[in-house]
Design a protein around this motif. Structure first.
Motif, PDB file in Angstrom:
ATOM      1  N   SER A   1       0.850  -1.186   0.000  1.00 54.22           N
ATOM      2  CA  SER A   1       0.000   0.000   0.000  1.00 54.22           C
ATOM      3  C   SER A   1       0.886   1.236   0.000  1.00 54.22           C
ATOM      4  CB  SER A   1      -0.932   0.021   1.215  1.00 54.22           C
ATOM      5  OG  SER A   1      -0.192   0.159   2.420  1.00 54.22           O
ATOM      6  N   VAL A   2       0.420   2.280  -0.661  1.00 49.67           N
ATOM      7  CA  VAL A   2       1.138   3.564  -0.701  1.00 49.67           C
ATOM      8  C   VAL A   2       0.165   4.626  -0.193  1.00 49.67           C
ATOM      9  CG1 VAL A   2       2.304   5.268  -2.145  1.00 49.67           C
ATOM     10  CG2 VAL A   2       2.539   2.818  -2.661  1.00 49.67           C
ATOM     11  N   THR A   3       0.502   5.236   0.945  1.00 47.63           N
ATOM     12  CA  THR A   3      -0.385   6.209   1.592  1.00 47.63           C
ATOM     13  C   THR A   3       0.237   7.591   1.545  1.00 47.63           C
ATOM     14  OG1 THR A   3      -1.092   4.454   3.122  1.00 47.63           O
ATOM     15  CG2 THR A   3      -1.638   6.732   3.714  1.00 47.63           C
ATOM     16  N   ASP A   4      -0.552   8.589   1.163  1.00 51.53           N
ATOM     17  CA  ASP A   4      -0.051   9.967   1.154  1.00 51.53           C
ATOM     18  C   ASP A   4      -1.023  10.867   1.918  1.00 51.53           C
ATOM     19  OD1 ASP A   4      -2.098  11.216  -0.614  1.00 51.53           O
ATOM     20  OD2 ASP A   4      -1.240   9.908  -2.147  1.00 51.53           O
ATOM     21  N   ASN A   5      -0.633  12.123   2.126  1.00 47.42           N
ATOM     22  CA  ASN A   5      -1.507  13.084   2.812  1.00 47.42           C
ATOM     23  C   ASN A   5      -1.906  14.206   1.861  1.00 47.42           C
ATOM     24  OD1 ASN A   5       1.041  14.222   2.679  1.00 47.42           O
ATOM     25  ND2 ASN A   5       0.962  15.149   4.710  1.00 47.42           N
ATOM     26  N   GLY A   6      -2.183  13.819   0.613  1.00 47.56           N
ATOM     27  CA  GLY A   6      -2.624  14.779  -0.400  1.00 47.56           C
ATOM     28  C   GLY A   6      -4.076  15.165  -0.199  1.00 47.56           C
ATOM     29  N   PRO A   7      -4.650  15.885  -1.165  1.00 48.31           N
ATOM     30  CA  PRO A   7      -6.018  16.397  -1.034  1.00 48.31           C
ATOM     31  C   PRO A   7      -7.106  15.345  -1.205  1.00 48.31           C
ATOM     32  CG  PRO A   7      -5.130  16.949  -3.181  1.00 48.31           C
ATOM     33  CD  PRO A   7      -3.988  16.354  -2.399  1.00 48.31           C
TER      34      PRO A   7
END
Length: 222
Positions: free
Chosen positions: A161-167
């Motif tokens: 899994s690849v998690t980001d804090n984008g919009p």
């Protein structure tokens, strides 16, 4: 349906166009690189700058053509994968290293949280999937953002899994993410640059392993 038929015709046309463009683009790139090295005589600084800009544009176009041809190859009945035992942690680390320059430009931190176990898969193809996913996360993350790449064991093998804090993206946009030639716009209006093929290629590569790929996004949370 008529829409499906039109889509198949479009893909066939793009594939044919890509094949016809590949050789001329390679010849143009060789000529420009020779000019850049002053193989035909010294050039002014302004000429050198224009050649460098042209080469940059040409390489983007060549990458687009290569992706179009890859999509076609992956859809052929004889498309195959080369399975062997690899460390998923090493594969994920290699993917992060491949996109390190992109992350550094935006001051984005990428953290790897992955079990150190070996599984049977095609390392080169899963590496490409991870590079596509992480690069996509970088595109839509704010400057100074955080990305976490996780690798865990599952009942049927392993999962990344690849998690980001984008919009984040809306559900209707998420449904288009893995379709060819789709460019999804994030909730803040950001739009990634590229061919719109990277995630479609990733979907094909994952499915060749018997797996699935998807997105779980919340508006404002990545």
């Amino acid at each position: 349906s008529e829409q499906f038929h039109v889509e198949k015709l479009r893909q066939a046309f793009l594939s044919l166009m890509a094949k016809d463009l590949q050789t001329p683009l390679q010849k143009i790139q060789i000529s420009l690189e020779q000019l850049e090295r002053n193989s035909y005589g010294a050039l002014s600084a302004q000429c050198q700058k224009k050649i460098a800009e042209s080469l940059k544009t040409l390489k983007r176009l060549s990458a687009m053509v290569s992706e179009l041809l890859l999509v076609e190859r992956l859809q052929e009945p004889g498309a195959s994968i080369e399975l062997d035992f690899y460390s998923i942690a090493d594969t994920a680390a290699a993917a992060i290293q491949d996109v390190e320059v992109l992350a550094t430009r935006r001051n984005i931190t990428i953290t790897l949280d992955c079990i150190r176990e070996e599984f049977k898969f095609d390392s080169a193809k899963i590496l490409r999937v991870l590079v596509n996913l992480i690069a996509n996360a970088i595109k839509f993350s704010p400057r100074g953002g955080q990305i976490i790449v996780r690798g865990v064991a599952t009942a049927n093998g392993f999962s990344f899994s690849v998690t980001d804090n984008g919009p984040g993206i809306a559900p209707e946009a998420a449904a288009l993410l893995f379709k060819p030639f789709q460019q999804v716009t994030a909730e803040d209006g950001a739009r990634g640059k590229g061919t719109g093929l990277g995630l479609a290629i990733s979907k094909n590569l994952v499915e060749m392993h018997g797996g699935t790929i998807g997105v779980n996004s919340q508006i404002g949370k990545g």
